[in-house]
Write an enzyme that holds these catalytic residues in place. Structure first.
Site, PDB file in Angstrom:
ATOM      1  N   VAL A   1      12.028  -1.587   4.594  1.00  0.00           N
ATOM      2  CA  VAL A   1      12.298  -1.628   6.031  1.00  0.00           C
ATOM      3  C   VAL A   1      10.973  -1.578   6.779  1.00  0.00           C
ATOM      4  O   VAL A   1       9.917  -1.354   6.188  1.00  0.00           O
ATOM      5  CB  VAL A   1      13.215  -0.466   6.468  1.00  0.00           C
ATOM      6  CG1 VAL A   1      14.558  -0.557   5.757  1.00  0.00           C
ATOM      7  CG2 VAL A   1      12.566   0.885   6.200  1.00  0.00           C
TER       8      VAL A   1
ATOM      9  N   GLU B   1      -9.119  -8.325   1.976  1.00  0.00           N
ATOM     10  CA  GLU B   1      -8.498  -9.613   2.329  1.00  0.00           C
ATOM     11  C   GLU B   1      -9.038 -10.119   3.671  1.00  0.00           C
ATOM     12  O   GLU B   1      -9.357 -11.307   3.808  1.00  0.00           O
ATOM     13  CB  GLU B   1      -6.986  -9.427   2.387  1.00  0.00           C
ATOM     14  CG  GLU B   1      -6.178 -10.642   2.762  1.00  0.00           C
ATOM     15  CD  GLU B   1      -4.700 -10.292   2.876  1.00  0.00           C
ATOM     16  OE1 GLU B   1      -4.093 -10.673   3.901  1.00  0.00           O
ATOM     17  OE2 GLU B   1      -4.159  -9.632   1.970  1.00  0.00           O
TER      18      GLU B   1
ATOM     19  N   LYS C   1      -3.551  -0.212  -1.367  1.00  0.00           N
ATOM     20  CA  LYS C   1      -3.053  -1.429  -0.714  1.00  0.00           C
ATOM     21  C   LYS C   1      -3.759  -1.647   0.623  1.00  0.00           C
ATOM     22  O   LYS C   1      -4.065  -2.783   1.000  1.00  0.00           O
ATOM     23  CB  LYS C   1      -1.538  -1.323  -0.499  1.00  0.00           C
ATOM     24  CG  LYS C   1      -0.917  -2.478   0.295  1.00  0.00           C
ATOM     25  CD  LYS C   1      -1.173  -3.830  -0.370  1.00  0.00           C
ATOM     26  CE  LYS C   1      -0.256  -4.932   0.146  1.00  0.00           C
ATOM     27  NZ  LYS C   1      -0.291  -5.165   1.579  1.00  0.00           N
TER      28      LYS C   1
END
EC number: 1.1.1.44
Length: 472
Positions: free
Chosen positions: A74, A191, A184
């Protein structure tokens, strides 16, 4: 009702695809979405799958075998807290909640502690690879109670991407509480850096060398066969060859130069500042996106602020190779900074992060997958206490051979008036890190002068203050 082995809450594209991924490995998966029509839509679309349709949380929880393994897909933030709050009264001690959203690591640490008081295990799991990765195999970075992870590891290892080099699953236990989501987060920061470096390379090839999209596409295709082999280079060459489906020319030339962001790059920079870790390249990549959004101001400024004319007359082939070397060199700086941040965070939060393994699980399934990640794993395999990747023999050799190209590229860009914040940041970080002496002695003297902040000396131990207001 059949007992499901695994449950997924949230049937947006990521949740749906993860549920289908788990089901494809031979598991029965219970699915639930706050909006029942969405759950029914997914179930109807995949009636041939071993999915259990549930319309209430009570029905969802009741359909799962114990200990229950529930993955929350979610929206990060308040929606995740609300879902946990609704689930908590329905769960039993020993059940496992897995947050697979793009969650800020302090939230994961808080939830882990709160749920532990209720006997509920909580695994914060970074999931990279986008909707395609979720379906076919993402890179996964779980953190939380180790004993709880062991109960979900068999499923995670089956659904994760497999590295092409050795077939190993791109998932591994990162550490306690928020470790997985922290890794992450840094992945996302790296990134940002990778994408900005590629964009700057493209800009130099286009605006300084005057190359066409087709010529630049061919260059990226060639680069992807060597050291720069990576997912982002691969998709860049694909982007550059796509024609506009609503008109003439290439689609990339029709896309407005305003880059969006979801805040994860900012989180990475904020954490680095909190930890006192230098993260200039990644932070510059965040700022580059910010300044891109000032389009109207940039248009005004372009009409009144002067700069040099671009007038290149050198050897294009030679410069293309220098840009390639500069890109690889700068990519190394970005990863060196990111892994230095991981090391500092691991010490600060007592995580014992597995640095070499982190590079391994990024080899497939994720956005920053790249061939050179193996060099990072090799570096940490040789020295698990390595302070900075730049001190490893492989990276020492590359930087020695490629630094001249970076300096030439930066000089060329500055003289042409082309902004290259991450390339510039890369060589500055390198020069700062290799400098035995920096001018910080003057800064410390200034601080002591106006604020009596004291200083250390080079010739003897201790803390000192100079009486600056006494005449010499």
């Amino acid at each position: 009702m059949a007992q499901a082995n695994f449950g997924v809450v949230g049937m947006a594209v990521m949740g749906k695809n993860l549920a289908l991924n788990v089901e494809s490995r031979g598991y029965t998966v219970a699915i639930y979405n706050r909006t029942t029509s969405k759950t029914e839509e997914v179930y109807k679309e995949h009636q041939d799958k071993n999915l259990v349709l549930t319309k209430t949380l009570e029905e969802f929880v009741g359909s799962l075998e114990k200990p229950r393994r529930i993955m929350l897909m979610v929206q990060a933030g308040a929606a995740t807290d609300a879902t946990i709050k609704s689930l908590l009264p329905l769960l039993d001690k020993g059940d496992i909640l897995i947050d697979g959203g793009n969650t800020h690591f302090p939230d994961t640490m808080r939830r882990n502690a709160e749920l532990a008081d209720s006997g509920i295990n909580f695994i914060g799991t970074g999931v990279s690879g986008g909707e395609k990765g979720a379906l076919l195999g993402p890179s996964m970075m779980p953190g939380g109670q180790k004993e709880a992870y062991d109960l979900v590891a068999p499923i995670f290892e089956q659904i994760a991407a497999k590295a092409p080099q050795d077939g190993k699953p791109c998932v591994a236990y990162m550490g306690a509480n928020g470790a997985g989501h922290y890794v992450k987060m840094v992945h996302n920061g790296i990134e940002y850096g990778d994408m900005q470096l590629i964009a700057e390379s493209y800009d130099l090839l286009k605006r300084v060398l005057g190359l066409s999209n087709a010529e630049i596409q061919a260059i990226f295709e060639e680069w992807n066969e060597g050291e720069l082999d990576s997912y982002l280079i691969e998709i860049t060459k694909e982007v550059l060859k796509r024609k506009d489906d609503e008109g003439e020319g290439y689609i990339v030339d029709k896309i407005l130069d305003k880059a969006g962001n979801k805040g994860t790059g900012k989180w990475t920079s904020e954490s680095a500042l909190d930890l006192g870790v230098p993260l200039p390249l990644i932070t510059e990549s965040v700022f580059a996106r910010y300044i891109s959004t000032y389009k109207d101001e940039r248009v005004k400024a372009s009409k009144v602020l002067s700069g040099p004319a671009v007038n290149f007359s050198g050897d294009k082939k030679e410069v293309i190779e220098k840009i390639r070397k500069a890109l690889y060199f700068s990519k190394i700086m970005s990863y060196a900074q990111g892994f230095a941040q991981l090391r500092k965070a691991s010490e600060e939060f007592d995580w014992d992060l597995p640095y070499g393994t982190i590079a391994q699980i990024w080899r497939a399934g994720c956005i920053i997958r790249a061939e050179f990640l193996q060099n990072i794993t090799d570096a940490f395999d040789k020295d698990s206490e390595l302070e900075n990747l730049l001190l490893d023999d492989y990276f020492v050799d590359i930087t020695k051979r490629y630094q001249e190209a970076v300096r030439d590229v930066v000089s060329l860009a500055v003289q042409a008036g082309i902004p290259i914040p991450t390339f510039t940041s890369a060589i500055s970080y390198y020069d700062s890190y290799r400098s035995e002496n920096l001018p910080a002695n003057l800064i410390q003297a200034q601080r002591d002068y106006f604020g009596a902040h004291t200083y250390e000396r080079t010739d003897k131990a201790g803390i000192f203050h100079y009486d600056w207001y006494t005449e010499d």
